[in-house]
Design an enzyme around this catalytic site. Sequence first.
Site: not given
Ligand code: AMP
Length: 211
Positions: A14, A89, A167
């Site tokens: 992504k 999410r 995750r």
């Molecule tokens: P990512 O870099 O998108 O994988 O996000 C890393 C972490 O940030 C995730 O594992 C969540 O803990 C938090 N996070 C990111 N985007 C969201 C979202 N839209 N809603 C809730 N938690 C988020």
Amino acid sequence: MMRLIFLGLPGAGKGTQSERISKIFNIPQISTGDILRENVKKGTEIGKKAKSYMDEGKLVPDSIIIDMIKERLSANDCSEGYILDGFPRNIDQAKALETFSKIDKVIFIDVPTDVLIERLTGRRTCRKCKAVYHIKYNPPKNPDVCDLCGGELFQRDDDKVEVVQKRIDTYNSKTKPLIDYYKKKNILIIIDGNRNIDEITTDIEKKVKGN
Ligand code: AMP
């Protein structure tokens, strides 16, 4: 106007793809994960609240995320559209988003789960410019240094193997239902994400343009 959402399991590409598509169409890439990590680094109130959830591979509470994204989408650079990378999410976030923005297309990057663990645990990110590498599939010339800006490469805490599995579980229980949700709205585009990076970008570009 081009308001896009990128969906996919953690490690599906992504971030990489939305960054490329953002340059091609000249619209900002908005990553809630990046915004949160920035807040954690600076030690802001949001960062303090979010950190424990992130460290455990859990979703940060909707109230924090929704206010954060609403504010970001009101900025001037979003006037021609944007790419949401990592938001929504869950279904509640998707419904909240509809109260302040229309969405044109949702790109689901489909990658089998077994490929993801290797991808995520080999991922390295630049502290300075956020460029993303993979120690095996997209290696930097020097293992600790960013080819683009010379910044230091690091492994995200949540890319360590224990957190990666968590995750993936979080995705399956909370985020996966969004695929059906957007399919029913007839705005879902499915992209085979188990190909090389350039091929995937070309495919997304073509499908977003509608041909
Ligand atoms: P990512 O870099 O998108 O994988 O996000 C890393 C972490 O940030 C995730 O594992 C969540 O803990 C938090 N996070 C990111 N985007 C969201 C979202 N839209 N809603 C809730 N938690 C988020």
